[in-house]
Enzyme design. Structure first.
Site, PDB file in Angstrom:
ATOM      1  N   HIS A 263      -8.369  -8.178  -0.458  1.00 29.71           N
ATOM      2  CA  HIS A 263      -7.866  -8.661   0.825  1.00 29.71           C
ATOM      3  C   HIS A 263      -8.926  -9.612   1.383  1.00 29.71           C
ATOM      4  O   HIS A 263     -10.119  -9.245   1.464  1.00 29.71           O
ATOM      5  CB  HIS A 263      -7.691  -7.508   1.801  1.00 29.71           C
ATOM      6  CG  HIS A 263      -6.466  -6.668   1.578  1.00 29.71           C
ATOM      7  ND1 HIS A 263      -6.171  -6.084   0.388  1.00 29.71           N
ATOM      8  CD2 HIS A 263      -5.456  -6.339   2.428  1.00 29.71           C
ATOM      9  CE1 HIS A 263      -5.028  -5.408   0.507  1.00 29.71           C
ATOM     10  NE2 HIS A 263      -4.573  -5.543   1.733  1.00 29.71           N
TER      11      HIS A 263
ATOM     12  N   HIS B 151       0.884  -1.177   0.000  1.00 26.54           N
ATOM     13  CA  HIS B 151       0.000   0.000   0.000  1.00 26.54           C
ATOM     14  C   HIS B 151       0.915   1.218   0.000  1.00 26.54           C
ATOM     15  O   HIS B 151       1.700   1.389   0.942  1.00 26.54           O
ATOM     16  CB  HIS B 151      -0.879   0.019   1.249  1.00 26.54           C
ATOM     17  CG  HIS B 151      -1.746  -1.194   1.373  1.00 26.54           C
ATOM     18  ND1 HIS B 151      -3.070  -1.192   0.998  1.00 26.54           N
ATOM     19  CD2 HIS B 151      -1.482  -2.451   1.817  1.00 26.54           C
ATOM     20  CE1 HIS B 151      -3.589  -2.397   1.218  1.00 26.54           C
ATOM     21  NE2 HIS B 151      -2.648  -3.185   1.707  1.00 26.54           N
TER      22      HIS B 151
ATOM     23  N   GLU C  33      -7.257 -12.412   6.042  1.00 31.58           N
ATOM     24  CA  GLU C  33      -6.166 -11.849   6.849  1.00 31.58           C
ATOM     25  C   GLU C  33      -6.613 -12.012   8.312  1.00 31.58           C
ATOM     26  O   GLU C  33      -6.050 -12.799   9.050  1.00 31.58           O
ATOM     27  CB  GLU C  33      -5.951 -10.370   6.483  1.00 31.58           C
ATOM     28  CG  GLU C  33      -4.908  -9.651   7.337  1.00 31.58           C
ATOM     29  CD  GLU C  33      -4.811  -8.141   7.025  1.00 31.58           C
ATOM     30  OE1 GLU C  33      -5.730  -7.575   6.387  1.00 31.58           O
ATOM     31  OE2 GLU C  33      -3.795  -7.537   7.451  1.00 31.58           O
TER      32      GLU C  33
HETATM   33  N1  ADE Z   1      -4.755  -1.189   4.262  1.00 29.49           N
HETATM   34  C1  ADE Z   1      -3.431  -1.074   4.400  1.00 29.49           C
HETATM   35  N2  ADE Z   1      -2.923  -2.213   4.891  1.00 29.49           N
HETATM   36  C2  ADE Z   1      -3.937  -3.086   5.041  1.00 29.49           C
HETATM   37  C3  ADE Z   1      -4.051  -4.418   5.477  1.00 29.49           C
HETATM   38  N3  ADE Z   1      -2.999  -5.128   5.886  1.00 29.49           N
HETATM   39  N4  ADE Z   1      -5.275  -4.981   5.508  1.00 29.49           N
HETATM   40  C4  ADE Z   1      -6.337  -4.297   5.122  1.00 29.49           C
HETATM   41  N5  ADE Z   1      -6.285  -3.038   4.695  1.00 29.49           N
HETATM   42  C5  ADE Z   1      -5.096  -2.429   4.647  1.00 29.49           C
HETATM   43 ZN    ZN Z   2      -2.668  -5.060   2.539  1.00 29.55          ZN
END
Ligand code: ADE
Ligand code: ZN
Length: 349
Positions: A203, A25, A206
Site C-alpha cells: 500500500h 482485505h 493512499e
Molecule cells: N487495511 C485494511 N484496509 C486498508 C487500507 N485501505 N489501507 C491500509 N491498510 C488497510
Molecule cells: Zn487496502
C-alpha cells in the site's frame, strides 16, 4: 432498438463483465451479521447492540479511524471455522459478481497477537479458497500483509512463521497506518521475502506522499502498488509507472469513505487511465465501505461517466496485473474480450 435504456444496458454490461479482484482485505469483508454471529459463538463482547448500530458507526474521518473499527471487528475471529466462513462469504459474493480470479490480503499479525495460530488462519482461508475453485471454478491467491504500524522485527518474525507454508502464499504486502510508516522501514524484510521466492506488493500513496510510492518501488521491489492514487502529484513518477506498466490497485469507494476524495465524482481514476497507467478497480474492505467490486464499478462508471472501452480496459488491466500464469491470463483475456464483443451486439443494438 433494444428495450433497455442506456443506463440499464451499461449496468448490465458491468454486472456481466468477467472480473479479477486484486485488492481485498479478507478481514474487511466481515459483514456485521457474521460479526455478531461469531461474537456470540465465541463469547466475545461487542460494543454494539445491533447490526444497525454497527453500520451507523461506520462513518470515518481518515484511514486510522477506519482501522480502529477494522481491528476491533477482527477480534471475533478465533477458530479455523471462523476464517473459513469469513472467506467463503466473500467468495460467494465475488462469484455472484462474476469475479473469475481474486488475490486476497490477510493480516496474520492481527490474529497471532490475540493468540490465534498462523496455521489456524491459513487453514480456514485455504479451505474456503479450495471450495470456491471446486464450486465456481474461481481461482485465487493469498497475499500476506505485514502491519506497518508494528516494527520491522515483528514483520520479520511473521515472515519466518510463513515459511513452512511458502507454497500457499503468492506474495507479501504492506498495509495499515500509512502516514509516518514509510516503506523503506521494511526493506530488509522484503529483501528476505524476495530471496524466499515471494512476490511483493505494498500500500502506498493512499494517504501518503508520492515519495512512499517511490520507496515501495525501489526498496521493496513491488510488482504492484496498492492504491497509489497520489502518484499524479509527481510527473516523473507517473512516467515511471506508465513506462513499466506497474499496476495500481485502486479502490474508489474506499477512497471516498476514508476522505482521500470528497466525492466519487472527484476521484482521479479516469485521469490515471488517461495518463496511460495500468489502473484496476477493487473493493478494499467491502463490508466497511458500502460495496463489493461490482458496486465500485457501478459507482465510478456513473460518477466519472466511464464508457464501455474504459470498463473493458479496467477489467483487462486486472487480469494482466494478476499473478496468474501467462496461459491462464491469455485464456481469461480471450473470455473477457468475447464477452465485450457479444455484449455490444446484444445490448447496444
Ligand atoms: N487495511 C485494511 N484496509 C486498508 C487500507 N485501505 N489501507 C491500509 N491498510 C488497510
Ligand atoms: Zn487496502
Amino acid at each position: 432498438m433494444n428495450h433497455m435504456n442506456d443506463t440499464t444496458s451499461i449496468e448490465a454490461f458491468i454486472r456481466g463483465l468477467p472480473k479479477a479482484e486484486l485488492h481485498i482485505h479478507i478481514e474487511g469483508s466481515l459483514e456485521p451479521e457474521l460479526m455478531f454471529e461469531l461474537a456470540k459463538r465465541n463469547d466475545i463482547a461487542l460494543p454494539f447492540a445491533t447490526v444497525e448500530e454497527v453500520r451507523n458507526a461506520y462513518a470515518f474521518n481518515d484511514l486510522q479511524s477506519f482501522l480502529d473499527a477494522y481491528y476491533q471487528g477482527a477480534a471475533v475471529l478465533l477458530h479455523e471455522q471462523d476464517f473459513y466462513e469469513l472467506a467463503f462469504a466473500y467468495l460467494e459474493k465475488a462469484a455472484s459478481q462474476n469475479v473469475y480470479h481474486t488475490e486476497i490480503f490477510f493480516d496474520p499479525q492481527t490474529h497471532t497477537a490475540r493468540g490465534v495460530a498462523f496455521e489456524t488462519v491459513l487453514r480456514g482461508l485455504r479451505r474456503a479458497l479450495d471450495e470456491a475453485e471446486r464450486t465456481w471454478g474461481m481461482s485465487s491467491e493469498l497475499i500476506l500483509c505485514f502491519l506497518r504500524h508494528l516494527s520491522a522485527e515483528a514483520a520479520m518474525a511473521t515472515l519466518k512463521e510463513a515459511l513452512p507454508f511458502r507454497g500457499q502464499i503468492a506474495a507479501v504486502g504492506l498495509d495499515s497506518s500509512e502516514m509516518g510508516h514509510p516503506p523503506s522501514r521494511f526493506r530488509r524484510v522484503f529483501d528476505e521475502a524476495c530471496k524466499q521466492g515471494f512476490r511483493t506488493v505494498a500500500h502506498a500513496g493512499e494517504e501518503g506522499p508520492p515519495a512512499y510510492i517511490w520507496e515501495a518501488l525501489t526498496d521493496l521491489h513491488v510488482s504492484r502498488i496498492d492504491h497509489g492514487v497520489r502518484c499524479l502529484e509527481d510527473p516523473a513518477l507517473v512516467d515511471h509507472l506508465r513506462e513499466r506498466q506497474i499496476p495500481l490497485t485502486v479502490c474508489p469507494l474506499s477512497n471516498v469513505k476514508l476522505r482521500v476524495f470528497d466525492r466519487l465524482e472527484d476521484h482521479n481514476l479516469k485521469k490515471l487511465l488517461d495518463a496511460g497507467l495500468c489502473a484496476t478497480v477493487n473493493s478494499d474492505d467491502p463490508a466497511y465501505f458500502g460495496g463489493y467490486i461490482e458496486e465500485n464499478f457501478l459507482g465510478v462508471q456513473k460518477a466519472l461517466n466511464l464508457e464501455r472501452a474504459d470498463l473493458h480496459g479496467l477489467a483487462r488491466n486486472a487480469f494482466e496485473a494478476s499473478f496468474l500464469t501467462a496461459d491462464a491470463k491469455a485464456k481469461l483475456l480471450v473470455e473477457l474480450d468475447e464477452y465485450v464483443v457479444s455484449a455490444s451486439v446484444t445490448t447496444m443494438s
